[in-house]
Enzyme design. Sequence first.
Site, PDB file in Angstrom:
ATOM      1  N   ARG A 174     -15.187 -23.434 -45.413  1.00  0.00           N
ATOM      2  CA  ARG A 174     -15.996 -24.520 -45.981  1.00  0.00           C
ATOM      3  C   ARG A 174     -15.974 -24.431 -47.497  1.00  0.00           C
ATOM      4  O   ARG A 174     -16.250 -23.388 -48.063  1.00  0.00           O
ATOM      5  CB  ARG A 174     -17.452 -24.416 -45.506  1.00  0.00           C
ATOM      6  N   THR A 217     -18.852 -28.883 -51.430  1.00  0.00           N
ATOM      7  CA  THR A 217     -18.922 -30.081 -50.586  1.00  0.00           C
ATOM      8  C   THR A 217     -19.310 -29.762 -49.140  1.00  0.00           C
ATOM      9  O   THR A 217     -19.667 -30.670 -48.391  1.00  0.00           O
ATOM     10  CB  THR A 217     -17.557 -30.787 -50.541  1.00  0.00           C
ATOM     11  N   ASP A 221     -24.361 -15.566 -43.293  1.00  0.00           N
ATOM     12  CA  ASP A 221     -22.933 -15.910 -43.282  1.00  0.00           C
ATOM     13  C   ASP A 221     -22.231 -15.011 -42.267  1.00  0.00           C
ATOM     14  O   ASP A 221     -22.097 -13.801 -42.477  1.00  0.00           O
ATOM     15  CB  ASP A 221     -22.352 -15.702 -44.692  1.00  0.00           C
ATOM     16  N   ASP A 269     -19.089 -12.978 -43.467  1.00  0.00           N
ATOM     17  CA  ASP A 269     -19.448 -11.857 -44.343  1.00  0.00           C
ATOM     18  C   ASP A 269     -20.078 -10.716 -43.543  1.00  0.00           C
ATOM     19  O   ASP A 269     -19.812  -9.538 -43.803  1.00  0.00           O
ATOM     20  CB  ASP A 269     -20.422 -12.321 -45.433  1.00  0.00           C
TER      21      ASP A 269
HETATM   22  C1  PRP Z   1     -18.382 -20.604 -41.291  1.00  0.00           C
HETATM   23  C2  PRP Z   1     -18.414 -20.482 -39.786  1.00  0.00           C
HETATM   24  C3  PRP Z   1     -17.802 -21.790 -39.356  1.00  0.00           C
HETATM   25  C4  PRP Z   1     -18.311 -22.751 -40.390  1.00  0.00           C
HETATM   26  C5  PRP Z   1     -19.455 -23.517 -39.799  1.00  0.00           C
HETATM   27  O1  PRP Z   1     -17.139 -20.322 -41.786  1.00  0.00           O
HETATM   28  O2  PRP Z   1     -17.738 -19.359 -39.302  1.00  0.00           O
HETATM   29  O3  PRP Z   1     -16.393 -21.781 -39.322  1.00  0.00           O
HETATM   30  O4  PRP Z   1     -18.759 -21.966 -41.499  1.00  0.00           O
HETATM   31  O5  PRP Z   1     -19.903 -24.471 -40.682  1.00  0.00           O
HETATM   32  P1  PRP Z   1     -19.749 -26.030 -40.437  1.00  0.00           P
HETATM   33  O6  PRP Z   1     -20.199 -26.287 -39.035  1.00  0.00           O
HETATM   34  O7  PRP Z   1     -20.657 -26.629 -41.466  1.00  0.00           O
HETATM   35  O8  PRP Z   1     -18.310 -26.406 -40.657  1.00  0.00           O
HETATM   36  P2  PRP Z   1     -16.820 -20.300 -43.372  1.00  0.00           P
HETATM   37  O9  PRP Z   1     -16.405 -21.640 -43.809  1.00  0.00           O
HETATM   38  O10 PRP Z   1     -17.958 -19.663 -44.079  1.00  0.00           O
HETATM   39  O11 PRP Z   1     -15.516 -19.418 -43.450  1.00  0.00           O
HETATM   40  P3  PRP Z   1     -15.286 -17.860 -43.100  1.00  0.00           P
HETATM   41  O12 PRP Z   1     -15.338 -17.740 -41.585  1.00  0.00           O
HETATM   42  O13 PRP Z   1     -13.922 -17.610 -43.642  1.00  0.00           O
HETATM   43  O14 PRP Z   1     -16.361 -17.048 -43.770  1.00  0.00           O
HETATM   44  N1  URA Z   2     -21.586 -20.646 -41.759  1.00  0.00           N
HETATM   45  C1  URA Z   2     -22.212 -19.473 -41.560  1.00  0.00           C
HETATM   46  O1  URA Z   2     -21.567 -18.413 -41.498  1.00  0.00           O
HETATM   47  N2  URA Z   2     -23.549 -19.485 -41.447  1.00  0.00           N
HETATM   48  C2  URA Z   2     -24.270 -20.606 -41.506  1.00  0.00           C
HETATM   49  O2  URA Z   2     -25.494 -20.544 -41.374  1.00  0.00           O
HETATM   50  C3  URA Z   2     -23.593 -21.825 -41.712  1.00  0.00           C
HETATM   51  C4  URA Z   2     -22.249 -21.821 -41.819  1.00  0.00           C
END
Ligand code: PRP
Ligand code: URA
Length: 206
Positions: A101, A105, A197, A200
């Site tokens: 994400r 945005t 997160d 993380d």
């Molecule tokens: C997080 C999570 C999803 C997404 C959910 O990933 O693991 O993929 O956000 O959010 P959404 O429903 O608003 O799209 P992130 O984009 O943080 O990436 P990462 O797994 O690489 O940390």
């Molecule tokens: N992605 C995450 O990892 N946590 C949230 O709460 C939303 C998006």
Amino acid sequence: MLYISNHPLVAHKLSIMRDKSTNTEQFRSLLCDISELMCYEVTRDLSLDKYKIETPMQETTGFAIVDNVSIIPILRAGLGMIDGLVKLIPNARVGHIGLYRDHETHMPIEYYCKLPSEIENGISIVVDPMLATGGSAIDAIDMLKRKGAQKIRFLCLVAAPEGVKRLQDAHPDVDIYACALDECLNENAYILPGLGDAGDRIFGTD
Ligand code: PRP
Ligand code: URA
């Protein structure tokens, strides 16, 4: 269809994951356990073929799963769910979809896609611990459908009502399985109460 688990083991383990004092090692291990528990639900309607087997006592009817199952984690956090699922479906194929994400945005940005070649013939289980705005899940499922996948389900730990609605509107044919339906999103599109997160916490980054 939206399925929310009511299993006490899932509620117990998810609560420990939500706790901010839970460390990376515990978090990963609990994610694996919960994925295994949720695998029962997400595979409950797989088709079975009958065949003859000989027990040490007599002949009887055995059952074998006929569906080809593909598990598709959304990178990164979906990777933490693979082990629990593959433990129960050892012959599952695993595809990968890379999305993150954008921090401003909150829109998903695609950076990787490698899917099993026979994705159109079986059942695809898209996995990601978090369903927040729904953008990542919707884009991942769009990508799968463009490659021909037809029977798709989505498995997560924590879902926000906003994400459930958007995903159901965009892909009404995709059943959603979640361990919990949380309250809402905050101004940064993080789930409340959520677990922070997920990527993380799984990988020890920040
Ligand atoms: C997080 C999570 C999803 C997404 C959910 O990933 O693991 O993929 O956000 O959010 P959404 O429903 O608003 O799209 P992130 O984009 O943080 O990436 P990462 O797994 O690489 O940390
Ligand atoms: N992605 C995450 O990892 N946590 C949230 O709460 C939303 C998006």
